[in-house]
Scaffold this motif. Structure first.
Motif, PDB file in Angstrom:
ATOM      1  N   UNK A   1     -22.536 -23.355  57.363  1.00 45.83           N
ATOM      2  CA  UNK A   1     -22.473 -24.150  58.600  1.00 45.83           C
ATOM      3  C   UNK A   1     -21.116 -23.859  59.234  1.00 45.83           C
ATOM      4  N   UNK A   2     -21.097 -23.028  60.253  1.00 46.76           N
ATOM      5  CA  UNK A   2     -19.847 -22.474  60.802  1.00 46.76           C
ATOM      6  C   UNK A   2     -18.791 -23.515  61.155  1.00 46.76           C
ATOM      7  N   UNK A   3     -19.088 -24.584  61.892  1.00 47.57           N
ATOM      8  CA  UNK A   3     -17.981 -25.476  62.261  1.00 47.57           C
ATOM      9  C   UNK A   3     -17.482 -26.320  61.093  1.00 47.57           C
ATOM     10  N   UNK A   4     -18.356 -26.544  60.086  1.00 45.86           N
ATOM     11  CA  UNK A   4     -17.987 -27.470  59.017  1.00 45.86           C
ATOM     12  C   UNK A   4     -16.791 -26.980  58.221  1.00 45.86           C
ATOM     13  N   UNK A   5     -16.749 -25.688  57.913  1.00 48.25           N
ATOM     14  CA  UNK A   5     -15.665 -25.184  57.078  1.00 48.25           C
ATOM     15  C   UNK A   5     -14.308 -25.340  57.749  1.00 48.25           C
ATOM     16  N   UNK A   6     -14.233 -25.042  59.038  1.00 47.39           N
ATOM     17  CA  UNK A   6     -12.945 -25.153  59.730  1.00 47.39           C
ATOM     18  C   UNK A   6     -12.515 -26.614  59.866  1.00 47.39           C
ATOM     19  N   UNK A   7     -13.462 -27.521  60.103  1.00 47.76           N
ATOM     20  CA  UNK A   7     -13.116 -28.943  60.236  1.00 47.76           C
ATOM     21  C   UNK A   7     -12.579 -29.494  58.917  1.00 47.76           C
ATOM     22  N   UNK A   8     -13.306 -29.224  57.832  1.00 47.13           N
ATOM     23  CA  UNK A   8     -12.870 -29.721  56.522  1.00 47.13           C
ATOM     24  C   UNK A   8     -11.545 -29.078  56.126  1.00 47.13           C
ATOM     25  N   UNK A   9     -11.387 -27.801  56.419  1.00 49.68           N
ATOM     26  CA  UNK A   9     -10.154 -27.092  56.073  1.00 49.68           C
ATOM     27  C   UNK A   9      -8.941 -27.743  56.743  1.00 49.68           C
ATOM     28  N   UNK A  10      -9.083 -28.075  58.015  1.00 54.97           N
ATOM     29  CA  UNK A  10      -7.987 -28.706  58.744  1.00 54.97           C
ATOM     30  C   UNK A  10      -7.715 -30.110  58.198  1.00 54.97           C
ATOM     31  N   UNK A  11      -8.778 -30.860  57.890  1.00 56.75           N
ATOM     32  CA  UNK A  11      -8.595 -32.203  57.340  1.00 56.75           C
ATOM     33  C   UNK A  11      -7.913 -32.156  55.971  1.00 56.75           C
ATOM     34  N   UNK A  12      -8.197 -31.103  55.214  1.00 57.12           N
ATOM     35  CA  UNK A  12      -7.544 -30.969  53.909  1.00 57.12           C
ATOM     36  C   UNK A  12      -6.034 -30.798  54.044  1.00 57.12           C
ATOM     37  N   UNK A  13      -5.575 -30.223  55.144  1.00 58.78           N
ATOM     38  CA  UNK A  13      -4.133 -30.112  55.368  1.00 58.78           C
ATOM     39  C   UNK A  13      -3.518 -31.510  55.421  1.00 58.78           C
TER      40      UNK A  13
END
Length: 708
Positions: free
Chosen positions: A95-107
């Motif tokens: 799911x293309x947008x999910x990885x970038x959203x979670x990645x940023x939240x993990x920061x």
């Protein structure tokens, strides 16, 4: 040959006191080897094997709890945290947008988790990197079971290394710290020789300052390691003796600098340099095997010549006397293994808990990191749709451990510089191995070792090893090309720019603001130190003020870290650099004088009328600290009052004991340093012996302090 070998070993010991970094780097490499060896018989894909290796490396690098039990708990939590990250990362790949959203939240999670101490920092970093690497390796959902198995193998491999193969040996590490202490002591003496040889220069002054700072690091390590090896009474004596040596060598450095301001003949200068070289040659590397310095004839001559120096000293006699005092302090430190007396240890106060949820500098940094991560995703997508995550990784790296916008900027510059240099290394290494898998794996292990070994001392060198390792990984995965490495540079630049922009624009945490908070913490520690020192000297309480001077040292070290963006060469404004150095030097003077008092103070040195005068003297110092604290809390506001200088009345009319004279002299110098700190922040000082100037409007009234 033996001379060069000994010198090389000394320098190696001095560079890594206790060989702590060597043990960490060795643990990371050995953990990777065990994890890969355990996974090879299962014939799993290369990506799965790499996840196991990464898990072993990350747990070795990040899990730093003070006790083995705490480390075991963190390792268990690391597996659960890593499993969640790997699972979500694998699901996000579909799911293309999910990885970038979670990645940023993990920061945000990783940066915010720093407020929970060593365990929070470790788990936050592991969650972030074990989300990043499955993205880098392009893992899929169907690989999750194997990836979790590899994660477990990696964590278990680190546990075997940590608790069985390379267990922390406190006694051996303490001995290595002592060797490093002697090596760094020799480095200070060598720096004084160089300073004398050229009659003082900016270059040799910086070398001397650096050598003294590194020696101080070793003193703090001795203080940390001693209680794990010897009982509380012996640890107290070892701490005291180490501080005495540090004070003596500090005084030697000051005396050498003062002597160079006088006219010295070539004969006198050569004699002083020769004496310093002979003393340095007397210092043994291994305290267990070689004789004490006091058993040599040279030591006796130093003491005799030092004691003959009278009031009318000849040129260079100050250095000769300081050298004799250093020899005596060094001998006492070597004999500290058989302690005779020490005060009862100070009862430890419960540390003030850090609020778990609060809007403070840590929270603002986490918010900035999220915004920077979002900007990095957008900018990274413009550079490469497939490798935008490098930009987000850079944002994480520049924010983790950074407390201000200036610190973020400095880390971003270092990260980019190391990456640029690493491109060259990555290309050369990839071409060197030429598809040889065994050679590639060996060089990857070398890069891992270099990355972990240098992480605490140089971000530029660490970034070089990281980028070189990535070039080898790309070669191993069959995707190496010069274009890929240049995309890495571009993404790193985008990430650094995004992080710096977010730090400067979004709820910025200014370096000066954090510095003022840290200086306020120094004043709090100094206030507590002076209160207990007064009680000790007056015979009202029997406490170990060395512990308090140690807390003060830690606070000053924090200021040193915070103020680095002001003093770093990347700061092009010389006035700001000078300002930063002046603040730091003044605080170091305060800490130095406090250590001097702690090393010399004994219960009941000043009683009766002297005790009353001491109370008034320290009361004035405490009132000055209160004025400085108010000035720090309202920078740029109305003057909160004025500092009151010493009126010149001695605390004691007659002091026969040299130890007591030394304590009072250091308290007087500490008083002067407080006044100097006040000038930095625009707080004037009044002299009770002169007519005080009119008080400015709106200024707070200082508590009245009777004259001494």
């Amino acid at each position: 040959m033996n001379h060069f070998r000994t010198a090389a070993l000394d320098r190696f010991a001095a560079a890594d006191p206790g060989l702590v970094r060597l043990r960490l780097a060795g643990s990371a490499v050995l953990g990777i080897v065990l994890a890969v060896a355990a996974l090879l018989p299962a014939h799993v894909p290369l990506t799965v094997t790499l996840v196991g290796a990464i898990a072993a490396m990350m747990t070795a690098f990040t899990v730093n709890d003070p006790t083995p039990g705490g480390q075991a708990v963190t390792l268990g939590l690391a597996f659960l945290t890593g499993a969640a990250s790997i699972t979500v990362a694998s699901l996000g790949s579909a799911v293309a947008p999910l990885d970038s959203i979670v990645f940023v939240l993990l920061i945000f999670v990783a940066v915010y988790a720093q407020r929970f101490g060593a365990r929070g920092t470790a788990l936050g970093s592991i969650a972030f990197f074990l989300f990043f690497f499955p993205m880098f390796l392009q893992a899929h959902v169907k690989q999750v079971p194997q990836l979790l198995m590899a994660l477990g193998v990696g964590v278990l491999a680190n546990a075997v290394v940590r608790f069985v193969l390379l267990r922390h040996n406190a006694a051996a590490e303490f001995l290595r710290v002592r060797r490093a202490f002697r090596a760094r002591l020799g480095a200070v003496v060598r720096a004084t020789e160089a300073y004398l040889a050229v009659n003082g220069s900016e270059r040799t002054r910086k070398q001397l300052r650096t050598a003294l700072a590194r020696l101080h690091e070793c003193v703090l390590l001795i203080e940390d390691a001693a209680p794990d090896v010897v009982d509380a009474r012996a640890a107290d004596v070892l701490r005291r003796r180490a501080i005495e040596v540090e004070l003596a060598v500090g005084w030697l450095a000051i005396t050498v600098q003062r002597t160079c301001s006088d006219e010295l003949t070539a004969e006198v200068r050569d004699d002083l340099i020769a004496r310093l070289a002979r003393f340095r040659a007397l210092m043994e590397r291994d305290p267990r095997e070689l004789p004490l310095i006091s058993e040599t004839g040279e030591y006796s001559r130093m003491l005799v010549e030092g004691s003959r120096i009278g009031e009318h000293a000849a040129p260079g006699d100050g250095v000769r006397k300081a050298l004799a005092e250093l020899a005596l302090a060094d001998d006492r430190a070597q004999r500290a293994a058989a302690p005779e007396y020490t005060e009862d240890p100070l009862e430890e106060d419960e540390a003030e808990p850090t609020p778990k949820f609060a809007y403070d500098n840590r929270t603002r940094s986490a918010i900035q990191a999220v915004v920077g991560g979002g900007l990095a995703v957008l900018g990274g997508e413009l550079v490469s749709h497939q490798r935008w995550y490098w930009a987000v990784l850079t944002v994480f790296v520049v924010f983790i451990g950074a407390s201000s916008a200036g610190a973020t900027f400095v880390k971003g510059v270092r990260r980019l510089g190391g990456t640029l240099i690493g491109i060259v290394g990555g290309v050369l290494l990839a071409l060197l191995v030429g598809g040889n898998t065994a050679a590639t794996l060996a060089l990857i292990l070398v890069c891992v070792f270099g990355m972990v070994y240098t992480a605490r001392v140089s971000q530029v060198v660490m970034a070089f090893f990281v980028t070189s390792m990535l070039g080898l990984l790309y070669s191993l995965l069959g995707t190496f090309s010069l274009e890929v490495l240049w995309i890495r540079v571009a993404e790193t630049a985008v990430g650094a720019a995004a992080g710096i922009l977010a730090a400067v624009v979004i709820v910025p945490v200014r370096t000066r603001s954090v510095m003022l908070d840290d200086i306020a913490a120094v004043l709090d520690e100094l206030e507590e130190f002076l209160e207990h020192t007064r009680g000790l000297l007056a015979g009202e309480e029997n406490v170990n003020i060395i512990e308090l001077s140690r807390d003060l040292d830690r606070s000053v070290e924090q200021v040193r870290t915070t103020i680095e963006p002001l003093t770093h060469p990347v700061n092009l404004r010389s006035a700001r650099r000078d300002y930063g150095w002046h603040v730091l030097t003044t605080l170091e003077t305060i800490a130095f004088r406090a250590r001097h008092v702690a090393a010399r103070a004994q219960p009941g040195q000043l009683t009766g009328t002297d005790a009353d005068r001491l109370r008034r003297f320290t009361g004035r110092l405490l009132a000055n600290i209160d004025v400085l604290r108010k000035a720090l809390n309202a920078p740029g506001g109305p003057t909160p009052g004025t500092l009151v200088r010493d009126d010149g009345t001695p605390v004691s009319d007659r002091v026969d004991a040299a130890e007591t004279r030394a304590v009072l002299s250091s308290l007087s110098h500490l008083d002067e340093a407080l006044v100097s700190l006040g000038r930095v922040f625009g707080v004037e000082a009044t002299d009770p012996r002169a007519q005080a100037p009119p008080r400015p409007a709106g200024a707070a009234r200082l508590p009245a302090t009777p004259p001494l």
